[in-house]
Design a protein around this motif. Structure first.
Motif, mmCIF file in Angstrom:
data_model
loop_
_atom_site.group_PDB
_atom_site.id
_atom_site.type_symbol
_atom_site.label_atom_id
_atom_site.label_comp_id
_atom_site.label_asym_id
_atom_site.label_seq_id
_atom_site.Cartn_x
_atom_site.Cartn_y
_atom_site.Cartn_z
ATOM 1 N N HIS A 192 32.957 44.629 14.974
ATOM 2 C CA HIS A 192 33.973 45.037 13.996
ATOM 3 C C HIS A 192 35.252 45.433 14.727
ATOM 4 O O HIS A 192 35.228 46.281 15.609
ATOM 5 N N PRO A 193 36.393 44.832 14.396
ATOM 6 C CA PRO A 193 37.618 45.163 15.131
ATOM 7 C C PRO A 193 38.171 46.549 14.839
ATOM 8 O O PRO A 193 38.753 47.191 15.722
ATOM 9 N N GLY A 194 38.014 47.003 13.601
ATOM 10 C CA GLY A 194 38.598 48.297 13.265
ATOM 11 C C GLY A 194 37.863 49.470 13.863
ATOM 12 O O GLY A 194 38.473 50.485 14.220
ATOM 13 N N ALA A 195 36.539 49.350 14.007
ATOM 14 C CA ALA A 195 35.751 50.495 14.474
ATOM 15 C C ALA A 195 36.172 50.961 15.863
ATOM 16 O O ALA A 195 36.505 52.142 16.052
ATOM 17 N N PRO A 196 36.192 50.090 16.888
ATOM 18 C CA PRO A 196 36.628 50.578 18.201
ATOM 19 C C PRO A 196 38.104 50.953 18.230
ATOM 20 O O PRO A 196 38.503 51.873 18.953
ATOM 21 N N HIS A 197 38.913 50.257 17.436
ATOM 22 C CA HIS A 197 40.332 50.586 17.383
ATOM 23 C C HIS A 197 40.531 52.026 16.914
ATOM 24 O O HIS A 197 41.255 52.813 17.548
ATOM 25 N N TYR A 198 39.865 52.377 15.818
ATOM 26 C CA TYR A 198 40.063 53.719 15.276
ATOM 27 C C TYR A 198 39.356 54.778 16.114
ATOM 28 O O TYR A 198 39.793 55.932 16.161
ATOM 29 N N MET A 199 38.272 54.383 16.805
ATOM 30 C CA MET A 199 37.679 55.306 17.777
ATOM 31 C C MET A 199 38.686 55.661 18.861
ATOM 32 O O MET A 199 38.837 56.831 19.244
ATOM 33 N N LEU A 200 39.392 54.657 19.357
ATOM 34 C CA LEU A 200 40.372 54.906 20.414
ATOM 35 C C LEU A 200 41.478 55.832 19.943
ATOM 36 O O LEU A 200 41.896 56.742 20.673
ATOM 37 N N HIS A 201 41.945 55.619 18.724
ATOM 38 C CA HIS A 201 42.982 56.520 18.211
ATOM 39 C C HIS A 201 42.421 57.919 17.960
ATOM 40 O O HIS A 201 43.101 58.920 18.226
ATOM 41 N N ALA A 202 41.200 57.993 17.456
ATOM 42 C CA ALA A 202 40.612 59.307 17.195
ATOM 43 C C ALA A 202 40.435 60.098 18.482
ATOM 44 O O ALA A 202 40.650 61.316 18.516
ATOM 45 N N TYR A 203 40.054 59.421 19.541
ATOM 46 C CA TYR A 203 39.789 60.091 20.805
ATOM 47 C C TYR A 203 40.995 60.075 21.738
ATOM 48 O O TYR A 203 40.868 60.304 22.945
ATOM 49 N N ASP A 204 42.161 59.823 21.175
ATOM 50 C CA ASP A 204 43.398 59.783 21.951
ATOM 51 C C ASP A 204 43.905 61.207 22.189
ATOM 52 O O ASP A 204 44.969 61.616 21.690
ATOM 53 N N HIS A 205 43.125 61.927 22.947
ATOM 54 C CA HIS A 205 43.401 63.347 23.223
ATOM 55 C C HIS A 205 42.749 63.692 24.545
ATOM 56 O O HIS A 205 41.659 63.176 24.852
ATOM 57 N N ASP A 230 46.001 70.410 19.669
ATOM 58 C CA ASP A 230 44.594 70.765 19.556
ATOM 59 C C ASP A 230 44.163 71.017 18.120
ATOM 60 O O ASP A 230 42.968 70.960 17.809
ATOM 61 N N GLN A 231 45.091 71.290 17.233
ATOM 62 C CA GLN A 231 44.759 71.475 15.823
ATOM 63 C C GLN A 231 44.197 70.203 15.204
ATOM 64 O O GLN A 231 43.562 70.236 14.147
ATOM 65 N N SER A 232 44.427 69.062 15.855
ATOM 66 C CA SER A 232 43.933 67.784 15.343
ATOM 67 C C SER A 232 42.468 67.531 15.680
ATOM 68 O O SER A 232 41.865 66.594 15.144
ATOM 69 N N LEU A 233 41.872 68.328 16.552
ATOM 70 C CA LEU A 233 40.530 68.039 17.064
ATOM 71 C C LEU A 233 39.455 67.909 15.975
ATOM 72 O O LEU A 233 38.636 66.977 16.045
ATOM 73 N N PRO A 234 39.381 68.775 14.973
ATOM 74 C CA PRO A 234 38.343 68.599 13.945
ATOM 75 C C PRO A 234 38.454 67.268 13.198
ATOM 76 O O PRO A 234 37.442 66.587 12.981
ATOM 77 N N LEU A 235 39.681 66.874 12.822
ATOM 78 C CA LEU A 235 39.853 65.600 12.126
ATOM 79 C C LEU A 235 39.611 64.422 13.067
ATOM 80 O O LEU A 235 39.093 63.381 12.650
ATOM 81 N N ARG A 236 39.985 64.575 14.325
ATOM 82 C CA ARG A 236 39.709 63.511 15.308
ATOM 83 C C ARG A 236 38.196 63.310 15.448
ATOM 84 O O ARG A 236 37.714 62.172 15.493
ATOM 85 N N ASP A 237 37.456 64.396 15.540
ATOM 86 C CA ASP A 237 35.995 64.303 15.615
ATOM 87 C C ASP A 237 35.422 63.593 14.389
ATOM 88 O O ASP A 237 34.543 62.730 14.502
ATOM 89 N N LYS A 238 35.938 63.956 13.219
ATOM 90 C CA LYS A 238 35.430 63.374 11.974
ATOM 91 C C LYS A 238 35.738 61.878 11.895
ATOM 92 O O LYS A 238 34.853 61.060 11.608
ATOM 93 N N ALA A 239 36.991 61.511 12.174
ATOM 94 C CA ALA A 239 37.382 60.102 12.117
ATOM 95 C C ALA A 239 36.632 59.286 13.161
ATOM 96 O O ALA A 239 36.162 58.171 12.889
ATOM 97 N N GLY A 240 36.487 59.847 14.367
ATOM 98 C CA GLY A 240 35.780 59.141 15.430
ATOM 99 C C GLY A 240 34.318 58.918 15.093
ATOM 100 O O GLY A 240 33.768 57.848 15.368
ATOM 101 N N ALA A 249 38.459 56.275 7.950
ATOM 102 C CA ALA A 249 38.725 56.843 9.278
ATOM 103 C C ALA A 249 40.202 56.723 9.623
ATOM 104 O O ALA A 249 40.829 57.676 10.113
ATOM 105 N N LEU A 250 40.783 55.562 9.369
ATOM 106 C CA LEU A 250 42.206 55.374 9.651
ATOM 107 C C LEU A 250 43.069 56.342 8.847
ATOM 108 O O LEU A 250 44.041 56.905 9.366
ATOM 109 N N SER A 251 42.700 56.550 7.586
ATOM 110 C CA SER A 251 43.502 57.457 6.755
ATOM 111 C C SER A 251 43.472 58.885 7.281
ATOM 112 O O SER A 251 44.449 59.628 7.129
ATOM 113 N N LEU A 252 42.363 59.278 7.894
ATOM 114 C CA LEU A 252 42.299 60.615 8.498
ATOM 115 C C LEU A 252 43.228 60.704 9.692
ATOM 116 O O LEU A 252 43.863 61.745 9.930
ATOM 117 N N LEU A 253 43.323 59.628 10.446
ATOM 118 C CA LEU A 253 44.224 59.615 11.597
ATOM 119 C C LEU A 253 45.680 59.704 11.163
ATOM 120 O O LEU A 253 46.530 60.168 11.927
#
Length: 551
Positions: free
Chosen positions: A210-223, A187-197, A176-180
């Protein structure tokens, strides 16, 4: 986003710049957790028990971007078990910090070279096919390809690992982090953000600690369109890993985008204090504190009407700048970075300080405090000088600011600088036109400014430009007696930057003049909610209270 622009208004422009012992092979599950509250993970890896405990500690720090502590833990694991392959993987991972736009390729290569001199020799040391794939993935980060190609190759390798080991939470999280790391802009980032999230959410569901899961959710949904989906992660992450300053800051990414000023300020204040405690425990310079969270905190305080606190925040940056200037330290969260990406150097601190001063002036509307200030350190501060000049009726100073800002919008400048300056210029030109009684000219300039701003992604933190064009257009229209039109622009501003206090009170004022007392009273009530901790004696608080009390 760096916006450097140092200029004297008393003379010519001075500067424009942008600035995991195979002996008796043992495999552990990662049940041993470190004493520091950093969450809970399970990461089977081949190594001795003591080394594995350090390895797990390092991975947890890695998930919360505590790179210094991660490197120390991975090196401790290597000392305890020199053949612990994954400990070298972890150290190499810590020198790639994609969401901080920082990497140290030589340090990453050196970390891997301690295991064996070549990729093939290193791969031969990995005890299991799974560990071989982890190692191959990190090798992709340190080839001779350009960075986008290396980031893509790393993500592709992790995709294979995650697909082969779907129950491996670490493989999923790092994928997930690597996708971010390869997101396109806007807005072009939305498909990858959805996937990583979605990947991170599955890990979070399986392991709510798990510390990484909510962290990467926050970055994925940082839109702007996704921020609400990060609220659950925002309200969990700080409790999972409170030892990590960054884990305390990240929830603010969701809170700010939703205008939840109380929650945003509370979590960033905890982040700032945690960074002080960390730097103090390590006997480090005050410049090693997390000024990124402090800069966010200062903005959040302005949205609460806590202007005294916002001034105190700027003074803390001044203190660090004095220390850095004296000691000659170099480092930075965004621009002049140390090998591990922490610490603030002079350039970062000057930029933070200038933007803090600008936000304080614009949000407090204490225009007179800019009198006597001749030099602006960046375009945020320069814009604040111009807006203050307009409010105080100084057309000459405003004209000087417009002339000084012009080069920042030119073709040769950094794209981020140029994009913002191109909006700021017509904003200031509109203010000048209003001063001269040419309202139609002002409206045309604001039409241009708002059109340019509409092409930009919504801000994910402190807004840019420092004064949004929609909000300013509403203020200008209200000043010109076009209250109904002003209502529309304030509502548009609040769509882009929810619950910004100046837009809320602008909506209240415009609605009242447009003959909609119900909408006005609702907005004034929201303003008072925002300002419930405000400094004493603010005139806008008296205004809002009087309006709410009136029948």
């Amino acid at each position: 986003m760096i916006r450097f622009f140092s200029v004297s208004l008393l003379g010519p422009t001075k500067r424009l710049c942008v600035v995991g012992c195979l002996c008796g092979l043992l495999v552990f599950t990662g049940a041993a957790q470190s004493a520091a509250p950093l969450g809970t993970i399970s990461f089977p890896a081949s190594g001795s028990p003591r080394a594995h405990a350090e390895f797990v500690r390092g991975v947890k720090w890695l998930h919360s971007f505590g790179y210094e502590e991660a490197i120390a833990a991975f090196r401790a694991a290597q000392q305890l078990d020199p053949q612990f392959v994954m400990a070298y993987w972890g150290e190499a991972m810590a020198f790639n910090q994609p969401l901080w736009f920082h990497e140290d390729v030589r340090a990453g290569q050196a970390a891997l070279a301690k295991l064996a001199p070549t990729p093939a020799a290193r791969l031969a040391k990995a005890a299991t096919p799974r560990e071989q794939q982890y190692l191959a993935a990190v090798e992709a980060l340190y080839t001779t390809q350009n960075k986008p190609a290396r980031d893509q190759a790393h993500s592709d390798a992790l995709a294979v690992l995650a697909a082969k080991f779907p129950d491996d939470n670490e493989a999923q999280a790092f994928y997930a982090l690597s996708l971010l790391a390869i997101l396109p802009r806007g807005d072009q980032s939305l498909p990858l953000r959805d996937k990583a999230g979605a990947i991170a959410e599955r890990v979070f569901k399986r392991n709510p600690q798990h510390p990484g899961a909510p962290h990467y959710m926050l970055h994925a949904y940082d839109h702007g369109q996704l921020a609400a989906r990060g609220l659950a992660a925002a309200r969990a992450y700080a409790k999972i890993a409170p030892a990590a300053s960054h884990a305390l800051h990240m929830p603010a990414h969701a809170f700010v985008q939703l205008g939840l000023w109380g929650e945003a300020a509370a979590t960033d204040e905890r982040s700032w204090n945690a960074s002080i405690a960390w730097a103090t425990s390590k006997k480090l310079s005050i410049a090693m504190r997390d000024f990124h969270s402090l800069a966010w905190l200062q903005y959040e305080w302005t949205q609460q009407g806590r202007f005294t606190k916002s001034i105190e925040a700027a003074r803390l940056v001044q203190q660090a700048l004095a220390v850095v200037g004296t000691a000659g330290e170099v480092g930075g969260h965004h621009d002049q970075e140390s090998a591990i990406g922490r610490g603030s150097g002079p350039m970062t601190l000057r930029n933070d300080l200038a933007s803090m001063r600008a936000r304080y002036i614009i949000e407090s509307e204490r225009w007179e405090e800019t009198q006597g200030q001749a030099a602006a350190e960046n375009i945020d501060e320069l814009f604040a000088f111009g807006m203050a000049a307009a409010k105080m009726g100084n057309a000459t100073r405003l004209s000087n600011v417009i002339n000084a800002l012009g080069p920042a919008a030119s073709a040769g400048q950094d794209a981020g600088l140029r994009e913002q300056a191109a909006i700021m210029l017509p904003e200031l030109q509109a203010l000048l036109a209003m001063m001269r009684g040419r309202s139609q000219e002002a409206f045309a300039a604001m039409d241009a400014a708002t059109a340019l701003q509409a092409r930009m992604p919504k801000p994910i933190g402190r807004p840019y430009p420092v004064k949004g064009a929609d909000e300013l257009y509403g203020e200008i229209l209200l000043q010109a007696g076009h209250a109904k039109e002003a209502v529309g622009w304030f509502e548009r501003a609040l769509t882009r930057t929810p619950n910004r206090s100046r837009a809320v009170i602008g909506l209240a004022r415009a609605s009242a003049k447009a003959g909609d007392p119900g909408k006005s009273r609702t907005a004034y009530k929201q303003f008072l909610v925002n300002y419930r901790l405000a400094d004493q004696g603010l005139p806008e608080v008296r205004e809002a209270r009087a309006a709410v009390a009136a029948r």
